[in-house]
Design an enzyme around this catalytic site. Structure first.
Site, PDB file in Angstrom:
ATOM      1  N   TYR A   1       2.353  81.608  39.523  1.00 50.66           N
ATOM      2  CA  TYR A   1       3.380  80.591  39.264  1.00 50.66           C
ATOM      3  C   TYR A   1       3.134  79.817  37.971  1.00 50.66           C
ATOM      4  O   TYR A   1       4.023  79.269  37.363  1.00 50.66           O
ATOM      5  CB  TYR A   1       3.419  79.589  40.416  1.00 50.66           C
ATOM      6  CG  TYR A   1       2.054  79.015  40.700  1.00 50.66           C
ATOM      7  CD1 TYR A   1       1.581  77.921  39.987  1.00 50.66           C
ATOM      8  CD2 TYR A   1       1.187  79.612  41.615  1.00 50.66           C
ATOM      9  CE1 TYR A   1       0.317  77.413  40.187  1.00 50.66           C
ATOM     10  CE2 TYR A   1      -0.076  79.106  41.826  1.00 50.66           C
ATOM     11  CZ  TYR A   1      -0.519  78.010  41.110  1.00 50.66           C
ATOM     12  OH  TYR A   1      -1.782  77.506  41.313  1.00 50.66           O
ATOM     13  N   GLY A   2       1.845  79.696  37.570  1.00 52.99           N
ATOM     14  CA  GLY A   2       1.497  78.842  36.428  1.00 52.99           C
ATOM     15  C   GLY A   2       0.187  78.162  36.714  1.00 52.99           C
ATOM     16  O   GLY A   2      -0.719  78.762  37.299  1.00 52.99           O
TER      17      GLY A   2
ATOM     18  N   VAL B   1      -1.993  74.331  37.948  1.00 55.01           N
ATOM     19  CA  VAL B   1      -1.931  73.019  38.590  1.00 55.01           C
ATOM     20  C   VAL B   1      -2.955  72.136  37.877  1.00 55.01           C
ATOM     21  O   VAL B   1      -4.104  72.550  37.700  1.00 55.01           O
ATOM     22  CB  VAL B   1      -2.282  73.099  40.091  1.00 55.01           C
ATOM     23  CG1 VAL B   1      -2.219  71.715  40.724  1.00 55.01           C
ATOM     24  CG2 VAL B   1      -1.316  74.040  40.806  1.00 55.01           C
TER      25      VAL B   1
ATOM     26  N   ASP C   1       3.504  83.360  53.075  1.00 53.90           N
ATOM     27  CA  ASP C   1       2.263  83.603  52.326  1.00 53.90           C
ATOM     28  C   ASP C   1       1.122  82.738  52.860  1.00 53.90           C
ATOM     29  O   ASP C   1       0.367  82.140  52.088  1.00 53.90           O
ATOM     30  CB  ASP C   1       2.482  83.352  50.830  1.00 53.90           C
ATOM     31  CG  ASP C   1       1.470  84.124  49.972  1.00 53.90           C
ATOM     32  OD1 ASP C   1       1.397  83.854  48.763  1.00 53.90           O
ATOM     33  OD2 ASP C   1       0.749  84.974  50.526  1.00 53.90           O
TER      34      ASP C   1
HETATM   35  C1  91O Z   1     -11.284  70.586  43.580  1.00 52.63           C
HETATM   36  O1  91O Z   1     -10.233  69.743  43.854  1.00 52.63           O
HETATM   37  C2  91O Z   1      -8.971  70.267  43.945  1.00 52.63           C
HETATM   38  C3  91O Z   1      -7.986  69.446  44.475  1.00 52.63           C
HETATM   39  C4  91O Z   1      -6.666  69.930  44.596  1.00 52.63           C
HETATM   40  C5  91O Z   1      -6.362  71.220  44.176  1.00 52.63           C
HETATM   41  C6  91O Z   1      -4.940  71.679  44.316  1.00 52.63           C
HETATM   42  O2  91O Z   1      -4.085  70.892  44.698  1.00 52.63           O
HETATM   43  C7  91O Z   1      -4.570  73.064  44.014  1.00 52.63           C
HETATM   44  C8  91O Z   1      -3.292  73.577  44.163  1.00 52.63           C
HETATM   45  N1  91O Z   1      -2.260  72.742  44.593  1.00 52.63           N
HETATM   46  C9  91O Z   1      -0.974  73.143  44.920  1.00 52.63           C
HETATM   47  C10 91O Z   1      -0.521  74.470  44.733  1.00 52.63           C
HETATM   48  C11 91O Z   1       0.800  74.810  45.110  1.00 52.63           C
HETATM   49  O3  91O Z   1       1.312  76.082  44.956  1.00 52.63           O
HETATM   50  C12 91O Z   1       0.462  77.075  44.408  1.00 52.63           C
HETATM   51  C13 91O Z   1       1.636  73.845  45.672  1.00 52.63           C
HETATM   52  C14 91O Z   1       3.031  74.181  46.107  1.00 52.63           C
HETATM   53  O4  91O Z   1       3.816  74.739  45.312  1.00 52.63           O
HETATM   54  O5  91O Z   1       3.355  73.854  47.262  1.00 52.63           O
HETATM   55  C15 91O Z   1       1.201  72.543  45.852  1.00 52.63           C
HETATM   56  C16 91O Z   1      -0.099  72.199  45.477  1.00 52.63           C
HETATM   57 CL1  91O Z   1      -0.676  70.565  45.700  1.00 52.63          CL
HETATM   58  C17 91O Z   1      -7.353  72.039  43.633  1.00 52.63           C
HETATM   59  C18 91O Z   1      -8.666  71.564  43.519  1.00 52.63           C
END
Ligand code: 91O
Length: 295
Positions: A26-27, A29, A159
């Site tokens: 998707y890209g 975060v 998923d």
């Molecule tokens: C080490 O500390 C960390 C604290 C938070 C993260 C983190 O949040 C990672 C992905 N987050 C997300 C991805 C999503 O999709 C792919 C979606 C969505 O589209 O629903 C929402 C979120 Cl939040 C990582 C490391």
């Protein structure tokens, strides 16, 4: 508005962008600091250009069942706007919370701002330090409540897997990534295209025999693969060759490695979640009453 602040951080409206904390098809975060409330958020940044390129490369022949014209879900950005519409409807302690969407037509990036789930992915698969049965029990119970809520809201996630389960400081799990999820009317979704992660797909979704399959049993199967991965650190069916993987999912029985001892009731639950016949597979209600879940 995009700007750079004195210490060189990219500033997007009131958000100061910090380190990258996630990455996927998707890209990316990024950790985003909100100067207005002095809190950190997770900002998912989707490149529209990349999205256009990616989808055009794998343009699918329009399937006979439903006429997916560009106005529906063929147009790549439509998929993302669909995901946003779904996220806006959701409000549950075991589902990620979308705060706002920054969509500047002149910018390539479409940004989804989520509440930060502080610890990130609950477990990386494969790994050699899987969860204890106790932790797996805690997190699986959250997963059951989250999936029950999604199905009640007439949404199939499609998923479910450990890398889409985020762990908060409160030691609770939130389900993330609705990029391939579907809404449905009536009692269940009728699915006829294979999206999601191969190692988490059920037999009915990969066999040539069926033209379409139900959505709820598909999420339940993925919950079974996820629970197995929680306690063993790897998936029950795996192979880098996709054809070999399919054949294992269709033919192989689940085996439990001797190295890691788990209770008989947990083995019983995993086997009933991974029943190859979707009609015999456990439902959410049956899971909630299983002796391992209620112990
Ligand atoms: C080490 O500390 C960390 C604290 C938070 C993260 C983190 O949040 C990672 C992905 N987050 C997300 C991805 C999503 O999709 C792919 C979606 C969505 O589209 O629903 C929402 C979120 Cl939040 C990582 C490391």
């Amino acid at each position: 508005s995009l700007s750079e602040d004195p210490d060189g951080y990219i500033q997007l409206n009131q958000y100061k962008l910090k380190d990258e904390i996630g990455k996927g098809s998707y890209g990316i975060v990024k950790l985003a600091y909100n100067k207005e409330d002095n809190r950190n958020y997770a900002m998912k940044m989707i490149s529209k250009k990349k999205l256009m390129k990616r989808t055009s490369l794998i343009r699918r022949a329009p399937s006979r069942q439903q006429s997916t014209t560009s106005s529906e879900l063929n147009h790549p950005l439509q998929r993302v706007y669909k995901e946003i519409a779904i996220l806006k409807k959701l409000d549950h302690p075991n589902v990620v919370k979308l705060i706002e969407v920054l969509d500047d037509p002149n910018q390539d990036y479409l940004c989804l701002v989520f509440e930060l789930v502080e610890k990130g992915n609950v477990i990386e698969i494969p790994c050699d330090n899987p969860l204890s049965e106790e932790d797996a029990w805690k997190y699986f119970r959250d997963l059951v409540l989250g999936v029950e809520y999604l199905h009640y809201q007439k949404i199939i996630h499609r998923d479910i897997k450990p890398s889409n389960l985020l762990l908060g400081d409160d030691d609770h799990i939130k389900i993330a990534d609705f990029g391939v999820s579907n809404e449905f009317d009536g009692d269940d979704a009728l699915i006829s295209n294979s999206l999601g992660t191969p190692a988490f797909l059920p037999p009915e979704a990969i066999t040539e025999n069926s033209m379409s399959w139900l959505g709820k049993p598909l999420d339940i199967w993925a919950m079974g693969i996820t629970l197995y991965a929680f306690v063993f650190g790897y998936c029950p069916f795996q192979d880098e060759n996709i054809a070999a993987l399919r054949s294992k999912i269709l033919m192989k029985n689940v085996i439990f490695p001797e190295e890691i001892e788990i209770s008989l009731s947990l083995k019983d639950l995993i086997l009933k979640l991974l029943n190859k016949d979707p009609a015999k597979r456990l439902t959410i209600d049956k899971i909630k009453n299983h002796k391992w879940v209620t112990k």
